[in-house]
Design a protein around this motif. Structure first.
Motif, PDB file in Angstrom:
ATOM      1  N   SER A  56       0.830  -1.203   0.000  1.00 27.07           N
ATOM      2  CA  SER A  56       0.000   0.000   0.000  1.00 27.07           C
ATOM      3  C   SER A  56       0.863   1.251   0.000  1.00 27.07           C
ATOM      4  O   SER A  56       0.585   2.229  -0.719  1.00 27.07           O
ATOM      5  CB  SER A  56      -0.936  -0.019   1.214  1.00 27.07           C
ATOM      6  N   SER A  57       1.943   1.220   0.797  1.00 29.86           N
ATOM      7  CA  SER A  57       2.846   2.374   0.847  1.00 29.86           C
ATOM      8  C   SER A  57       3.537   2.586  -0.498  1.00 29.86           C
ATOM      9  O   SER A  57       3.675   3.725  -0.975  1.00 29.86           O
ATOM     10  CB  SER A  57       3.894   2.165   1.951  1.00 29.86           C
ATOM     11  N   LEU A  58       3.977   1.482  -1.146  1.00 28.36           N
ATOM     12  CA  LEU A  58       4.650   1.604  -2.438  1.00 28.36           C
ATOM     13  C   LEU A  58       3.704   2.155  -3.491  1.00 28.36           C
ATOM     14  O   LEU A  58       4.108   2.969  -4.354  1.00 28.36           O
ATOM     15  CB  LEU A  58       5.178   0.231  -2.875  1.00 28.36           C
ATOM     16  N   LYS A 113       2.028   6.506  -7.084  1.00 26.60           N
ATOM     17  CA  LYS A 113       1.026   7.450  -7.588  1.00 26.60           C
ATOM     18  C   LYS A 113       1.493   8.890  -7.384  1.00 26.60           C
ATOM     19  O   LYS A 113       1.279   9.753  -8.235  1.00 26.60           O
ATOM     20  CB  LYS A 113      -0.305   7.224  -6.880  1.00 26.60           C
ATOM     21  N   GLY A 114       2.156   9.171  -6.272  1.00 24.40           N
ATOM     22  CA  GLY A 114       2.663  10.511  -6.032  1.00 24.40           C
ATOM     23  C   GLY A 114       3.720  10.883  -7.046  1.00 24.40           C
ATOM     24  O   GLY A 114       3.749  12.013  -7.568  1.00 24.40           O
ATOM     25  N   ALA A 115       4.587   9.937  -7.378  1.00 28.98           N
ATOM     26  CA  ALA A 115       5.641  10.207  -8.368  1.00 28.98           C
ATOM     27  C   ALA A 115       5.047  10.440  -9.738  1.00 28.98           C
ATOM     28  O   ALA A 115       5.499  11.295 -10.517  1.00 28.98           O
ATOM     29  CB  ALA A 115       6.624   9.034  -8.407  1.00 28.98           C
ATOM     30  N   GLN A 116       3.990   9.675 -10.090  1.00 29.63           N
ATOM     31  CA  GLN A 116       3.352   9.837 -11.377  1.00 29.63           C
ATOM     32  C   GLN A 116       2.667  11.203 -11.481  1.00 29.63           C
ATOM     33  O   GLN A 116       2.691  11.848 -12.537  1.00 29.63           O
ATOM     34  CB  GLN A 116       2.341   8.720 -11.605  1.00 29.63           C
ATOM     35  N   ARG A 117       2.064  11.652 -10.384  1.00 30.95           N
ATOM     36  CA  ARG A 117       1.412  12.968 -10.433  1.00 30.95           C
ATOM     37  C   ARG A 117       2.446  14.075 -10.619  1.00 30.95           C
ATOM     38  O   ARG A 117       2.239  15.033 -11.357  1.00 30.95           O
ATOM     39  CB  ARG A 117       0.611  13.197  -9.154  1.00 30.95           C
TER      40      ARG A 117
END
Length: 529
Positions: free
Chosen positions: A452-454, A459-463
């Motif tokens: 879940s953390s990964l 998703k944060g990196a993709q945004r």
């Protein structure tokens, strides 16, 4: 007048004594009867009893128990009284009975005399003291008991000459009879027997390991044979308390207390050792070293011996004790029965403790295989392994301790009932499954949290990169799902292995929880092996 009275009394005593002696030597019943009437009339019965002792009894006893013999005769045989009493009985019948019959005749007025106590028993006691003083010594318990029982039998023989119950009561109340009984120090005798019997059990329980008795039921065909020396010594000690060559009925309360103490001592030794094993307090000199060195097979023998001991104590042993004490009142016998039954129950209460010790030992051995459960998690962590299709190798050996020890019916059935074997299997399987569940739940929980953390980081990196990259797509099956699938296949095989032991996996709560933890969503509510 005082001197004349004294002179007349002495003359009367001398003349009467001479006449009585002459009558005894010639067995002149008329002379004896008149002399005894005269002695009774002047209230001087003691003189008549003393004359009879010195004239008739003493020479007879002297031939049977010579004075001063103790310094010449050594050893137990020299102090034996049984044969002497037999000879004395013959002499009483042959040489004393005529006087006893005269003095006990109905309406004779001669019942004030007690020749049995003050003539016969007095001389016998004196002869034993001077000729065989060692007969009274409890230092040799076996010889002491033989002499004591022979003496009671001799007293019973003397009482047989009493014409009535009141005469028996009078005989027992005589000072010489009381003195005779005081010579037998049964308190010291019991103390020596206590040390002998209890000491034997203490020595056996002090051993640093369980000592097997090489007595296989499969060979002898008797499943009731005890298998450990400690158990054998306990049963021997219990039986010793009520053996004919040990027991004194007047000390039966003390021997009953010793019986209960022996049972308590064994129960405490076993329960304390098992408790120390569980807590790890089995250091040297702790008295519980045997518990640390014991293996599961040893506890099988303990369970077998406990069952045998409890059956014996509450069965034939109890009946034997009650038969020995049958002269007691019903209320007292009921108390004796309940106390011994309670001792037997204390043995039965040890069985669950021994079963738990076996369970703990087997679980400790089995859970060593659970170390591979953690290793599986690393094989599915970011390795792109395919979806698993078969169970892991460790599962086959997870229950091997139970299979090795409990499916060998030829070896273990003689010592254990089917109910006990079933209880052992189920208890060990339940504990192993609980450990299995705890480990799997922890690993799966960590894996899901990590995944879940990964995903959040991804998703944060993709945004931040301005959108979702076209060449990056989420896999249809995650590493955690693969891990759960592997565990699911493992617990299915584990459940089948439980079935081969006669244990239903569905009956174990930890197994149901484990199934729900790793099973696919469509199979979580139905356990299908």
């Amino acid at each position: 007048m005082e001197k004349r009275i004294q002179s007349a009394s002495l003359l009367l005593d001398a003349s009467l004594g001479h006449c009585f002696v002459d009558g005894l030597e010639h067995r002149d019943e008329n002379a004896i009867y008149n002399c005894l009437r005269a002695y009774a009339a002047i209230d001087n019965t003691s003189s008549a009893e003393e004359i009879f002792r010195m004239t008739i009894v003493a020479p007879l006893i002297q031939k049977i128990i010579p004075r001063g013999l103790s310094g010449e005769v050594a050893g137990a045989s020299g102090d034996g009284l049984e044969n002497d009493y037999q000879e004395i009985k013959k002499c009483i019948e042959k040489d004393c009975q005529f006087l006893l019959e005269i003095s006990s005749a109905e309406n004779s007025g001669l019942h004030v005399f007690d020749f049995l106590a003050n003539s016969i028993l007095k001389e016998v006691l004196s002869a034993i003291k001077k000729g065989k003083p060692g007969a009274f010594s409890p230092g040799r318990p076996t010889e002491f008991l033989i002499n004591y029982k022979s003496s009671l039998d001799f007293l019973g023989h003397l009482e047989g000459y009493c014409p009535s119950r009141s005469a028996v009561t009078k005989f027992r109340a005589e000072a010489i009879c009381i003195e005779f009984m005081k010579q037998w120090n049964v308190g010291v005798y019991f103390s020596l027997r206590f040390q002998e019997i209890a000491g034997a059990l203490d020595s056996a329980l002090a051993a640093t390991n369980l000592i097997p008795v090489h007595n296989s039921p499969s060979v002898n065909g008797n499943s009731q044979d005890l298998t450990l020396k400690q158990s054998t010594i306990l049963l021997e000690s219990l039986r010793s308390c009520w053996r004919e060559d040990v027991l004194i009925l007047s000390c039966s309360d003390k021997f009953l207390r010793l019986t209960l103490q022996l049972l308590s001592r064994f129960s405490n030794w076993l329960s304390s050792g098992l408790a120390a094993r569980k807590t790890g307090n089995t250091a040297s000199n702790s008295g519980y070293e045997w518990a640390a060195s014991a293996v599961p097979n040893d506890f099988l023998y303990i369970i077998h011996d406990i069952n045998c001991l409890a059956t014996e104590v509450c069965g034939d042993y109890l009946e034997h004790v009650l038969q020995l004490l049958s002269s007691l009142s019903a209320d007292v016998l009921d108390l004796v029965k309940q106390s011994i039954l309670q001792g037997g129950k204390s043995l039965n209460d040890l069985t669950p403790l021994a079963i738990n010790a076996i369970t703990d030992a087997l679980v400790d051995e089995a859970v060593k295989g659970l170390k591979d459960v953690k290793a599986i998690a690393t094989t599915f962590r970011m390795t792109n392994k395919p979806i698993p299709s078969r169970h892991s190798l460790y599962v086959s050996g997870l229950l091997s301790p139970l299979k090795k020890d409990f499916l060998d019916t030829e070896k273990h059935n003689p010592y254990l009932t089917k109910e006990t074997i079933k209880e052992l299997r189920h208890g060990a399987a339940t504990e192993i499954t609980g450990r299995y569940y705890d480990m799997v739940v922890e690993i799966v929980s960590v894996a899901r949290k990590t995944e879940s953390s990964l995903q959040r980081l991804k998703k944060g990196a993709q945004r931040r990169a301005g959108g979702v990259s076209s060449d990056v797509s989420d896999p249809t099956v995650s590493d955690t799902d693969k891990l759960c699938m592997q565990y699911f296949l493992d617990i299915q095989e584990y459940g089948r292995n439980l079935s081969t032991l006669g244990v239903e996996a569905k009956e174990i709560p930890a197994y149901r929880s484990l199934w729900q933890c790793v099973a696919p969503p469509d199979r979580q509510n139905v356990i299908d092996l």
